[in-house]
Design a protein around this motif. Structure first.
Motif, PDB file in Angstrom:
ATOM      1  N   VAL A   1      63.755  74.992  27.217  1.00 55.18           N
ATOM      2  CA  VAL A   1      63.218  74.050  28.194  1.00 55.18           C
ATOM      3  C   VAL A   1      61.707  73.928  28.006  1.00 55.18           C
ATOM      4  CG1 VAL A   1      62.876  73.587  30.644  1.00 55.18           C
ATOM      5  CG2 VAL A   1      65.044  74.578  29.841  1.00 55.18           C
ATOM      6  N   LEU A   2      61.220  72.709  27.827  1.00 50.42           N
ATOM      7  CA  LEU A   2      59.777  72.451  27.772  1.00 50.42           C
ATOM      8  C   LEU A   2      59.479  71.252  28.653  1.00 50.42           C
ATOM      9  CD1 LEU A   2      58.772  72.809  24.009  1.00 50.42           C
ATOM     10  CD2 LEU A   2      58.271  74.373  25.888  1.00 50.42           C
ATOM     11  N   ARG A   3      58.383  71.328  29.386  1.00 44.84           N
ATOM     12  CA  ARG A   3      57.998  70.210  30.249  1.00 44.84           C
ATOM     13  C   ARG A   3      56.578  69.785  29.907  1.00 44.84           C
ATOM     14  NH1 ARG A   3      62.557  69.816  30.542  1.00 44.84           N
ATOM     15  NH2 ARG A   3      63.972  70.078  32.304  1.00 44.84           N
ATOM     16  N   PHE A   4      56.445  68.555  29.426  1.00 46.22           N
ATOM     17  CA  PHE A   4      55.142  68.015  29.058  1.00 46.22           C
ATOM     18  C   PHE A   4      54.580  67.150  30.177  1.00 46.22           C
ATOM     19  CE2 PHE A   4      56.903  69.199  25.019  1.00 46.22           C
ATOM     20  CZ  PHE A   4      55.812  69.591  24.268  1.00 46.22           C
ATOM     21  N   PRO A   5      53.258  67.148  30.319  1.00 50.66           N
ATOM     22  CA  PRO A   5      52.635  66.276  31.334  1.00 50.66           C
ATOM     23  C   PRO A   5      52.648  64.818  30.861  1.00 50.66           C
ATOM     24  CG  PRO A   5      50.937  67.423  30.089  1.00 50.66           C
ATOM     25  CD  PRO A   5      52.265  67.936  29.570  1.00 50.66           C
ATOM     26  N   PRO A   6      52.223  63.886  31.716  1.00 50.25           N
ATOM     27  CA  PRO A   6      52.283  62.460  31.331  1.00 50.25           C
ATOM     28  C   PRO A   6      51.262  62.065  30.271  1.00 50.25           C
ATOM     29  CG  PRO A   6      51.763  62.724  33.695  1.00 50.25           C
ATOM     30  CD  PRO A   6      51.812  64.091  33.110  1.00 50.25           C
ATOM     31  N   VAL A   7      50.271  62.911  30.008  1.00 45.94           N
ATOM     32  CA  VAL A   7      49.273  62.547  28.993  1.00 45.94           C
ATOM     33  C   VAL A   7      49.517  63.324  27.707  1.00 45.94           C
ATOM     34  CG1 VAL A   7      47.550  61.962  30.737  1.00 45.94           C
ATOM     35  CG2 VAL A   7      47.512  64.235  29.670  1.00 45.94           C
ATOM     36  N   PHE A   8      48.964  62.806  26.617  1.00 42.92           N
ATOM     37  CA  PHE A   8      49.366  63.159  25.259  1.00 42.92           C
ATOM     38  C   PHE A   8      48.112  63.099  24.383  1.00 42.92           C
ATOM     39  CE2 PHE A   8      51.544  60.816  21.490  1.00 42.92           C
ATOM     40  CZ  PHE A   8      51.808  61.997  20.824  1.00 42.92           C
ATOM     41  N   ASN A   9      47.963  64.093  23.526  1.00 43.79           N
ATOM     42  CA  ASN A   9      46.808  64.202  22.636  1.00 43.79           C
ATOM     43  C   ASN A   9      46.592  62.912  21.827  1.00 43.79           C
ATOM     44  OD1 ASN A   9      45.043  64.885  20.517  1.00 43.79           O
ATOM     45  ND2 ASN A   9      45.744  67.013  20.490  1.00 43.79           N
ATOM     46  N   ARG A  10      45.414  62.306  21.996  1.00 45.42           N
ATOM     47  CA  ARG A  10      45.125  61.039  21.299  1.00 45.42           C
ATOM     48  C   ARG A  10      45.179  61.208  19.777  1.00 45.42           C
ATOM     49  NH1 ARG A  10      42.286  56.335  22.684  1.00 45.42           N
ATOM     50  NH2 ARG A  10      41.985  57.202  24.776  1.00 45.42           N
TER      51      ARG A  10
END
Lengths: 310, 310
Positions: free
Chosen positions: B60-69
């Motif tokens: 299980v992994l949960r990523f936030p809504p932002v992402f490395n440009r």
């Protein structure tokens, strides 16, 4: 024994969390993925708060991470915290402009100048998007109690794992008379202290000290402290000397009621207050106080969070 | 009987959802808050999927809504879907620049030109942030199976409530050999169909037809259809003629493995496949098929979603 050789205590704790696979780095400071174990602590903390508050009959609303730009500009965030904002931009041209965007990108030029602002900003606080939805309304006698949870964004890249750029707040907001708003804030200072102490976090309430921007911000800071409107519950995470705010209890007086035209039953401008739990910070405080292995947390904490039930 | 007097069937359904207080408008097309009732349908759908998949032992992994440009620019989103992107900008000046920003804002000038791009973009797909975290790694023989859920952003303002600008995807991603990736996609087409049919949604698999941008995009569209790599499960929501994709099952071949240097146990470039459930769309399909009052949904659906248990 630590093998990370990092003198900075914030980076040191971050390294420990990453080594334990609780946080997964994204390559951007303050932006992490969370493991299922980390996430489950948050889910169970939210369930605990939910059980405590079910009897209050709060309305549940869930807002997305983005927020109407037109509403953002009616608040004073642009004046007070411009450095923390997240403005969402996109490409709005046709084929010819797209070719130029690609050319710039491939040439290493600044392609982002060709983007246009969209209709949305990233929400800087979980309760900001709520007030516009009540615009023009008159509250019932009892006021309204709203249960919120959402992602918020604050552009403050940091090595402190407790200062993420994107994190979740669980908030309980009261809209109502001045007395109802103040009672909400004061009641929650006690209630939240009780919940957090039941998890072994010896929180202390302190008057908040928000990072208002620049020269003008120094006046705002002094005013905020004088008015005693916002309290935070703090607990040491990395530093004993600089404990971290893991919840905030804030009375806004009639600020939002006035900006968004919200009235009480007797026709006065509504007051508001919010109680916000910083969910990632609470998990980070629990991991710091009880260790990185959830299975070894004190039985009382495991029981409160129903960690054995799942 | 409908009182909304709206001829557009998409707006009509949106008006019904808003009148029922299931969705709360934000003033921006395609951006809504959800009620507790709407949210509970999603929570219970996720629990249902979780029960079905627990035996698979997914990470299980949960990523936030932002992402490395920097990771974003290594993908081809800028080429294929520039119009959907969300680039996050902020104010990075000092006091003097802040005064100028405020002056522009107050004069009604374009203050957003003074902002700078941050280190992050909004994530356009739930699985994009995953691949960089596996960069440089060699997979175990069995590959990896990862369970994701996150907000994604696509700038496509619309009156169709099923075309939100910000929504959540629950995704199951397989990293592994070509055979493992393909088996993941094909197995999930059947498994997801079964889950959705058990909820009264008679989904049909169709080859996907993504909205690639512009003239070049027409070639990409034809290629996508020829390759038969991505399937969607569609079901009518507002329109019988134009059913809506509520899940997508996509084999990426070695695209992400190659860009982010992920290897299989035998040293080959890893393949990947993902199965994504569009959570808001699934809830919207359920409300359309079974009615806006959850209490009146068919007993079998209520039981599958454990709606009586809470």
């Amino acid at each position: 024994m630590c093998l990370c050789h990092d003198d900075d205590p914030y980076k040191h704790y971050q390294n420990e969390l990453v080594a334990a696979r609780l946080l997964i780095p994204s390559g951007v400071r303050g932006v992490f993925a969370r493991s299922g174990t980390f996430e489950n602590v948050i889910v169970q903390f939210e369930n605990l708060v939910g059980r405590e508050t079910r009897a209050m009959n709060a309305e549940v609303l869930r807002f997305p991470p983005v927020f109407n730009r037109a509403h953002y500009t009616r608040l004073d965030h642009l004046y007070n915290f411009p450095d923390l904002m997240g403005s969402v931009h996109s490409f709005m041209g046709k084929d010819a402009e797209h070719l130029e965007l690609i050319r710039k990108f491939e040439a290493g030029e600044k392609w982002t100048d060709d983007l246009q602002p969209t209709e949305v900003m990233l929400a800087p606080a979980a309760c900001y998007p709520l007030y516009p939805t009540a615009s023009g309304s008159t509250l019932p006698d009892t006021g309204r109690l709203i249960d919120l949870q959402s992602y918020v964004f604050r552009h403050e890249p940091s090595d402190d794992p407790a200062r993420m750029q994107t994190f979740r707040m669980r908030e309980f907001v009261r809209l109502g008379t001045p007395e109802q708003a103040l009672a909400h804030r004061d009641g929650w200072i006690d209630r939240a202290s009780g919940i957090l102490r039941s998890l072994g976090l010896d929180v202390v309430p302190v008057v908040a000290n928000d990072p208002f921007f620049g020269r003008g911000g120094r006046v705002m800071k002094a005013t905020q402290r004088e008015q005693n409107l916002k309290y935070e519950l703090v607990v040491p995470i990395v530093s004993e000397e600089k404990p971290t705010a893991i919840t905030s209890c804030n009375c806004h007086l009639d600020h939002f009621g006035s900006v968004f035209d919200i009235k009480t039953a007797n026709g006065e401008v509504a007051h508001s207050a919010c109680m916000g739990f910083g969910l990632e910070r609470i998990a980070l405080a629990l991991f710091k106080h009880h260790g990185l292995d959830v299975a070894k947390w004190p039985a009382s904490v495991r029981q409160q969070l129903q960690l054995d039930a799942a």
